[in-house]
Design an enzyme around this catalytic site. Structure first.
Site, PDB file in Angstrom:
ATOM      1  N   GLY A 100       7.454   0.103   0.121  1.00 13.25           N
ATOM      2  CA  GLY A 100       7.672  -1.266   0.562  1.00 13.25           C
ATOM      3  C   GLY A 100       6.363  -1.878   1.047  1.00 13.25           C
ATOM      4  N   SER A 105       3.371   4.907  -2.460  1.00 14.09           N
ATOM      5  CA  SER A 105       3.078   3.487  -2.368  1.00 14.09           C
ATOM      6  C   SER A 105       2.806   3.123  -0.901  1.00 14.09           C
ATOM      7  CB  SER A 105       4.238   2.684  -2.971  1.00 14.09           C
ATOM      8  OG  SER A 105       3.905   1.335  -3.095  1.00 14.09           O
ATOM      9  N   TRP A 106       3.558   2.173  -0.327  1.00 14.93           N
ATOM     10  CA  TRP A 106       3.396   1.901   1.107  1.00 14.93           C
ATOM     11  C   TRP A 106       3.644   3.161   1.930  1.00 14.93           C
ATOM     12  CZ3 TRP A 106       1.909  -0.175   5.413  1.00 14.93           C
ATOM     13  CH2 TRP A 106       2.633   0.029   6.588  1.00 14.93           C
ATOM     14  N   ASP A 108      -1.257   2.518 -13.154  1.00 17.08           N
ATOM     15  CA  ASP A 108      -0.555   1.919 -12.020  1.00 17.08           C
ATOM     16  C   ASP A 108      -1.041   0.476 -11.848  1.00 17.08           C
ATOM     17  OD1 ASP A 108       0.386   1.177  -9.482  1.00 17.08           O
ATOM     18  OD2 ASP A 108       0.307   3.235  -8.747  1.00 17.08           O
ATOM     19  N   HIS A 161       3.326   3.164 -11.607  1.00 17.91           N
ATOM     20  CA  HIS A 161       3.466   3.282 -10.152  1.00 17.91           C
ATOM     21  C   HIS A 161       4.761   3.946  -9.706  1.00 17.91           C
ATOM     22  CE1 HIS A 161       2.677   2.081  -5.990  1.00 17.91           C
ATOM     23  NE2 HIS A 161       3.917   1.647  -5.910  1.00 17.91           N
TER      24      HIS A 161
END
Length: 350
Positions: free
Chosen positions: A46, A113-114, A269, A297
């Site tokens: 996120g 990711s986040w 990505d 990704h």
């Protein structure tokens, strides 16, 4: 090529609950796998994502005690999409509160990711609580990365999709898409807020994987998903992750010198491009970086799953036992090499 690893069999939680972390927020958490296994924390992406069932299947449930939680404002945590008292440092404190609640001394931390950003921030703040790091789709919250995805970069590869993302913003304001979206996502018009949230979220959903996934794009556009993802991402990104300075995560990397690190990155990505993983690997010379040549990704692409599962297997108690058993016996005639003096970063690490 060796056969790719797949996910472990479905693994339902054996425990779930909510932890009150402030007057405003309570976070939902769950545990799965072996209650007596090696603790492993999984951080979702996120900001604004949530726990997904496949995340419990990245670790061997017989070897690991698997812990997941929905971050503030996300998933089943309350309040939904709330941004008050919601920063990186609130989330780092929440992770520590959850660790203490569960009676865990040290745990493996995985994030994508986040989740890789938050995992780094947590490990650099509390290295004594982290046994290993497994990070995927590396995101350092740099200006370079934010401009790539929200201004110019990925837009050159998916121009027709980016055009739909830009459509809610008047041309005169498109020089700073983050600021323009922030004004609308937190503006007074509920219809405009939802329109912008859906456009923001669909752009991300369309760029996630090497191959298109229309069903995922539709899911990202549903109001429940879109509102949390768009509001929280925009909130964090306009504030540059609430880090005290640019490249803070890279500057703190020496604090991880004693922690085994595995990095996994899709070569293609579009959301968090390869440069972030490259820079982090250079800042962490002891880290093992695996570049997946046919992935983007998404954490559910076959090559990404293979690389992540191999990392969890290598770092599991069973993996350590296999490595020890296969190591050659020491040579009694070999000269003894004195232990090296600890480096300055090892001596000063807290």
């Amino acid at each position: 090529m060796t056969e790719r690893r797949g996910l472990f069999p479905p693994c339902d939680p054996y425990r779930e609950g909510w932890l009150r972390v402030s007057d405003r927020h309570r976070i939902y958490y769950q545990e799965a796998g072996n209650p007596d296994g090696k603790p492993a924390l999984i951080l979702h992406g996120g900001p604004g994502g949530s726990i997904a069932d496949y995340m419990r299947r990245l670790h061997d449930p017989a070897a690991y005690r698997i812990v997941l939680f929905d971050q503030r404002g996300c998933g089943r945590s309350e309040p939904h999409a709330g941004i008050a008292d919601n920063t990186t440092w609130h989330l780092v404190a929440d992770i520590e509160a959850l660790r203490r609640l569960l009676g865990i001394e040290r745990w493996q931390v995985m994030g994508g990711s986040w989740g890789s950003t938050l995992g780094l921030a947590y490990a650099e703040s509390h290295p004594e609580a982290v046994s290993e790091l497994i990070l995927r789709g590396i995101f350092l919250m740099s200006e370079e990365e934010l401009r790539w995805f929200y201004q110019s970069g990925a837009s050159l590869i998916l121009p027709e999709v980016f055009a739909a993302f830009a459509a809610p913003i008047p041309p005169a304001e498109r020089g700073d898409m983050l600021a323009a979206y922030h004004r609308r996502l937190f503006g007074p018009d509920p219809e405009e807020r939802l329109t912008c949230a859906r456009a923001w979220s669909r752009w991300e959903g369309a760029a996630l994987s090497l191959l298109p996934d229309p069903a995922r794009e539709d899911d990202f556009e549903t109001p429940e998903v879109a509102v949390a993802l768009a509001r929280l991402e925009c909130h964090y990104f306009v504030n540059r992750g609430f880090f005290p300075e640019a490249d803070w995560l890279l500057k703190q990397a020496p604090r991880l010198s004693g922690i085994p690190v595995r990095l996994v990155q899709g070569r293609y990505d579009l959301v968090t491009p390869m440069i972030g993983a490259h820079r982090l690997a250079r800042a962490l010379p002891h880290a093992v970086l695996r570049v997946v040549p046919d992935a983007g990704h998404s954490g559910t692409e076959p090559g990404i799953i293979d690389a992540v599962v191999r990392a969890t297997e290598d770092l599991s108690p069973r993996g350590a036992s296999r490595a020890k058993a296969s190591a050659p016996p020491p040579d009694p005639q070999a000269p003894r090499i004195p232990d090296a003096a600890p480096s300055r970063t090892q001596r000063t690490k807290t």
